[in-house]
Design a protein around this motif. Structure first.
Motif, PDB file in Angstrom:
ATOM      1  N   ASP A  34      16.079   2.509   3.589  1.00  0.00           N
ATOM      2  CA  ASP A  34      15.223   2.139   2.466  1.00  0.00           C
ATOM      3  C   ASP A  34      14.165   1.111   2.855  1.00  0.00           C
ATOM      4  O   ASP A  34      13.227   0.866   2.084  1.00  0.00           O
ATOM      5  N   LEU A  35      14.353   0.500   4.031  1.00  0.00           N
ATOM      6  CA  LEU A  35      13.449  -0.557   4.459  1.00  0.00           C
ATOM      7  C   LEU A  35      12.581  -0.106   5.635  1.00  0.00           C
ATOM      8  O   LEU A  35      12.238  -0.881   6.526  1.00  0.00           O
ATOM      9  N   VAL A  36      12.216   1.166   5.612  1.00  0.00           N
ATOM     10  CA  VAL A  36      11.357   1.748   6.646  1.00  0.00           C
ATOM     11  C   VAL A  36      10.099   2.287   5.981  1.00  0.00           C
ATOM     12  O   VAL A  36      10.166   2.968   4.954  1.00  0.00           O
ATOM     13  N   ASP A  55      12.603 -14.629   8.817  1.00  0.00           N
ATOM     14  CA  ASP A  55      13.808 -14.064   8.214  1.00  0.00           C
ATOM     15  C   ASP A  55      13.844 -12.550   8.382  1.00  0.00           C
ATOM     16  O   ASP A  55      14.919 -11.947   8.429  1.00  0.00           O
ATOM     17  N   ILE A  56      12.649 -11.949   8.448  1.00  0.00           N
ATOM     18  CA  ILE A  56      12.510 -10.495   8.546  1.00  0.00           C
ATOM     19  C   ILE A  56      11.520 -10.174   9.652  1.00  0.00           C
ATOM     20  O   ILE A  56      10.471 -10.821   9.754  1.00  0.00           O
ATOM     21  N   LEU A  57      11.840  -9.180  10.488  1.00  0.00           N
ATOM     22  CA  LEU A  57      10.935  -8.717  11.527  1.00  0.00           C
ATOM     23  C   LEU A  57      10.392  -7.341  11.150  1.00  0.00           C
ATOM     24  O   LEU A  57      11.167  -6.431  10.827  1.00  0.00           O
ATOM     25  N   ALA A  58       9.088  -7.203  11.161  1.00  0.00           N
ATOM     26  CA  ALA A  58       8.443  -5.913  10.919  1.00  0.00           C
ATOM     27  C   ALA A  58       8.219  -5.253  12.271  1.00  0.00           C
ATOM     28  O   ALA A  58       7.369  -5.684  13.047  1.00  0.00           O
ATOM     29  N   GLY A  66       5.870  10.672  14.529  1.00  0.00           N
ATOM     30  CA  GLY A  66       4.987   9.692  13.917  1.00  0.00           C
ATOM     31  C   GLY A  66       5.441   8.279  14.196  1.00  0.00           C
ATOM     32  O   GLY A  66       6.335   8.018  15.015  1.00  0.00           O
ATOM     33  N   SER A  67       4.815   7.360  13.500  1.00  0.00           N
ATOM     34  CA  SER A  67       5.086   5.944  13.696  1.00  0.00           C
ATOM     35  C   SER A  67       5.589   5.333  12.396  1.00  0.00           C
ATOM     36  O   SER A  67       5.136   5.703  11.309  1.00  0.00           O
ATOM     37  N   VAL A  68       6.527   4.396  12.524  1.00  0.00           N
ATOM     38  CA  VAL A  68       7.107   3.737  11.356  1.00  0.00           C
ATOM     39  C   VAL A  68       7.081   2.234  11.569  1.00  0.00           C
ATOM     40  O   VAL A  68       6.877   1.738  12.680  1.00  0.00           O
ATOM     41  N   VAL A  69       7.303   1.512  10.482  1.00  0.00           N
ATOM     42  CA  VAL A  69       7.583   0.086  10.552  1.00  0.00           C
ATOM     43  C   VAL A  69       8.934  -0.127   9.883  1.00  0.00           C
ATOM     44  O   VAL A  69       9.123   0.236   8.717  1.00  0.00           O
ATOM     45  N   ALA A  70       9.864  -0.679  10.640  1.00  0.00           N
ATOM     46  CA  ALA A  70      11.191  -0.983  10.120  1.00  0.00           C
ATOM     47  C   ALA A  70      11.277  -2.481   9.852  1.00  0.00           C
ATOM     48  O   ALA A  70      10.944  -3.295  10.724  1.00  0.00           O
ATOM     49  N   ARG A 100       0.809  -1.217   0.000  1.00  0.00           N
ATOM     50  CA  ARG A 100       0.000   0.000   0.000  1.00  0.00           C
ATOM     51  C   ARG A 100       0.847   1.275   0.000  1.00  0.00           C
ATOM     52  O   ARG A 100       0.541   2.214  -0.749  1.00  0.00           O
ATOM     53  N   VAL A 101       1.854   1.350   0.851  1.00  0.00           N
ATOM     54  CA  VAL A 101       2.593   2.614   0.992  1.00  0.00           C
ATOM     55  C   VAL A 101       4.108   2.442   0.972  1.00  0.00           C
ATOM     56  O   VAL A 101       4.835   3.411   1.192  1.00  0.00           O
ATOM     57  N   GLY A 102       4.605   1.247   0.720  1.00  0.00           N
ATOM     58  CA  GLY A 102       6.043   1.052   0.697  1.00  0.00           C
ATOM     59  C   GLY A 102       6.688   1.689  -0.522  1.00  0.00           C
ATOM     60  O   GLY A 102       6.071   1.808  -1.581  1.00  0.00           O
ATOM     61  N   SER A 103       7.942   2.076  -0.360  1.00  0.00           N
ATOM     62  CA  SER A 103       8.696   2.609  -1.494  1.00  0.00           C
ATOM     63  C   SER A 103       8.962   1.501  -2.504  1.00  0.00           C
ATOM     64  O   SER A 103       8.822   0.312  -2.213  1.00  0.00           O
ATOM     65  N   ASP A 104       9.367   1.895  -3.699  1.00  0.00           N
ATOM     66  CA  ASP A 104       9.702   0.900  -4.716  1.00  0.00           C
ATOM     67  C   ASP A 104      10.818  -0.012  -4.234  1.00  0.00           C
ATOM     68  O   ASP A 104      10.785  -1.226  -4.481  1.00  0.00           O
ATOM     69  N   VAL A 105      11.796   0.561  -3.554  1.00  0.00           N
ATOM     70  CA  VAL A 105      12.921  -0.245  -3.061  1.00  0.00           C
ATOM     71  C   VAL A 105      12.433  -1.257  -2.023  1.00  0.00           C
ATOM     72  O   VAL A 105      12.800  -2.435  -2.063  1.00  0.00           O
TER      73      VAL A 105
END
Length: 391
Positions: free
Chosen positions: A213-215, A159-162, A171-175, A97-102
């Motif tokens: 790039d992964l935030v 493998d990945i933690l959100a 504000g709030s982020v998801v890394a 929905r809102v993630g960057s292309d990377v």
């Protein structure tokens, strides 16, 4: 990613082919609190964890209807196993929905290659479950993450933690953080009486490096009404539907082996008219929950196609109805199945308590009383429900 999953039907076929093997060992894993490492790996190998990856990135791009049915099938076989990827699907959806292309390319490519995502959202110290102390800060030209999360379902398999956190600029982020990154500690301290093998314990982040790039901007994600929270709720409802169906599927074997009650004047317990009526009532409850789950998935897909406020509200209401119905059916069926087998069903060796324990534990996640509030306000004064009432 399996090349055989291309549409709804092939995904359902794959789920049904996968389910019997994990169902065979589900009771023993629950009884011994044995984490399902092999079963999670097998689930990944089916390609089912990639069913929602968009077609633009090489995935099948399947929607809410497929996701709900696949999760319900797996949950009927092993509710803990079905809950493990709940956040996997949610945080793929947030990136879509809102993630960057990377970010999108990174996540979707990894998932197509078999990677798994787990959540690190909830904390124990805040006033409510949406209050965070975990923070992403800028330090010496880098992004650093520190904090402690609990109820991090599936973290040990991931493998990945959100990670939900306070952002460096407010504000709030998801890394999205590698689960094996230096400074990440995953503790297997989950001791719930149900959903025992979900690995829903503590994760500590101690000055963990984060790739900028992964935030994802989580505040932005929630700023616009959408079906994001509703889709997450749909997966929870699907887990409960699966628990209910799995418990009901245990009834025939119990009734066939049980002795009839002497007052029934029948040769088999399965012919006791009172038990037959009870079984019919349970079948009605489970079928109703299944139907409401399908209806909710259809409303979500319709809302995603329109983005209109009315469609989004209808999707939320339909999912609230499915969530309440599924939870009630799961708890009730898990409790009443004992009536069909008699006293012997109380044996620890039978481990039939696991259905009710799983239902009771999982349905604590989002209180059904608030789903009824949303439905009630709509019934009385057509007040629209919130579009992000989820975790």
């Amino acid at each position: 990613m399996s090349d055989t999953i291309t549409d709804h039907e092939s995904a359902v076929v794959a789920a049904r082919a996968f389910a019997p093997a994990v169902a065979a060992g589900a009771s023993a894993r629950d009884a011994g609190r044995r984490l399902p490492f092999d079963e999670v790996a097998a689930l990944s190998a089916t390609g089912l964890l990639a069913v929602t990856v968009p077609t633009d990135f090489g995935g099948p791009g399947l929607g809410a209807r497929t996701l709900a049915e696949v999760v319900a099938i797996v949950a009927a076989a092993d509710p803990s196993l079905a809950q493990i990827p709940q956040s996997h699907f949610v945080f793929l959806d947030s990136a879509r929905r809102v993630g960057s292309d990377v970010l999108q390319r990174h996540l979707f490519t990894r998932v197509l290659d078999g990677a798994r995502i787990a959540n690190a959202q909830t904390e124990r110290g805040g006033k409510t479950v949406v209050d965070d102390a975990t923070t992403l800060r800028r330090r010496d030209g880098r992004l650093s993450l520190s904090g402690t999360k609990f109820y991090a379902t599936g973290a040990v398999f991931a493998d990945i933690l959100a990670v939900r956190a306070l952002g460096p600029d407010g504000g709030s982020v998801v890394a999205y953080v590698p689960a094996d990154a230096p400074g990440v500690t995953i503790d297997g301290d989950w001791d719930g009486f149900g959903q025992r093998t979900t690995s829903s314990g503590t994760v500590v982040f101690d000055d963990v490096d984060v790739d900028g790039d992964l935030v994802l901007d989580y505040t932005r994600l929630l700023a616009t009404p959408s079906t994001y929270g509703t889709r997450a709720q749909l997966v929870h409802a699907a887990i409960d539907v699966g628990i209910a169906r799995g418990a009901l599927d245990a009834v025939p074997g119990l009734a066939q082996r049980a002795r009839p009650w002497f007052e029934a004047d029948v040769e088999r317990a399965a012919d006791d008219p009172l038990l037959v009526a009870q079984a019919g009532d349970l079948e009605l409850a489970v079928r109703s929950a299944e139907a409401l789950l399908r209806a909710a998935a259809e409303r979500i897909e319709a809302a995603d196609g329109s983005s209109g406020a009315d469609a989004i509200a209808e999707a939320a209401l339909a999912t609230a109805a499915a969530k309440v119905s599924a939870g009630r059916a799961a708890r009730r069926t898990g409790s009443e199945l004992f009536d069909f087998g008699g006293t012997r069903t109380a044996s620890d060796k039978a481990n039939l308590t696991r259905f009710w324990r799983d239902a009771r534990t999982h349905t604590l996640h989002d209180p059904e009383r608030w789903k009824l509030q949303h439905l009630g306000h709509w019934a009385i004064d057509r007040r629209r429900p919130p579009s992000h009432g989820t975790l």
